[in-house]
Design a protein around this motif. Sequence first.
Motif: not given
Length: 260
Positions: A205-227
């Motif tokens: 759970i920690i490893s797989v869903l941790g990566q999902v959390g990372d991707l979720a944060e990337s999606a938020v940043k991509r939406h707002f156009g920030v690095k």
Amino acid sequence: MTTGFIAGAMYLAILFVGSVPFVLLATIIAVITLLELAAMKHISLRSPGVLLSAAFTAALVFAAPFLKGSEFQTYFIRLLVLLVLVLLAAVVFSKNRFQIEEASFLFFFVSYIGFSFYLLAQLRLESLLLVLFVQITMWATDSGAYFVGRKLGRHKLAPHISPNKTVEGSIGAVAAAFLVAAVFQFIIRRPLFASAGLFVTVTLIISVLGQVGDLAESAVKRHFGVKDSGDILPGHGGFFDRFDSLIFVLPVLYLAGMIS
């Protein structure tokens, strides 16, 4: 590199101290994370809505030494209901300078950020070893994804969200998580979990869903156009960048009944 080392050392030092100092640190990080998100949304950090949302986030996290279980659940629900009313009032009295979309955005992230950091604070109050297990396994996941992906990465994992992440890196992340988790369990010489199956489940759970959390944060940043979510850690981004996986995983562990 130096900034990351110093920040990590300070975080671990306060983590080991635990008690109110760590709860206070978790509260500060949670509030700054919320402010980073508000800044990404281009909401003025001096607006009543943001200031009130920051106060509610602090109230959620700092409840950890005083409330848990059903008592916290009641407190959480009442606080969020109050937040809805307060944010709607802010929309009305600001004469629509603070808009309903901004109020909805803040409500969502107060709930997500506040609850996740409450769980982090509560987990530390209950068990240093367990919070270390979660944190170290998460760090191993991040490191495994980075180094394996950089060396062997060929197939894109989610190019529409994060072009640099690869399937090979993701597999390496899980492998690194299990290796480090097993070493940690061996070093402490007493089982953290009731069975080997539970150990495997929690680590997965920690490893797989941790990566999902990372991707979720990337999606938020991509939406707002920030690095990066912020620049509070030069060269390492903001707190949302650093805690993205952790704040996604902790609610999952809570829903699975593995932490309280």
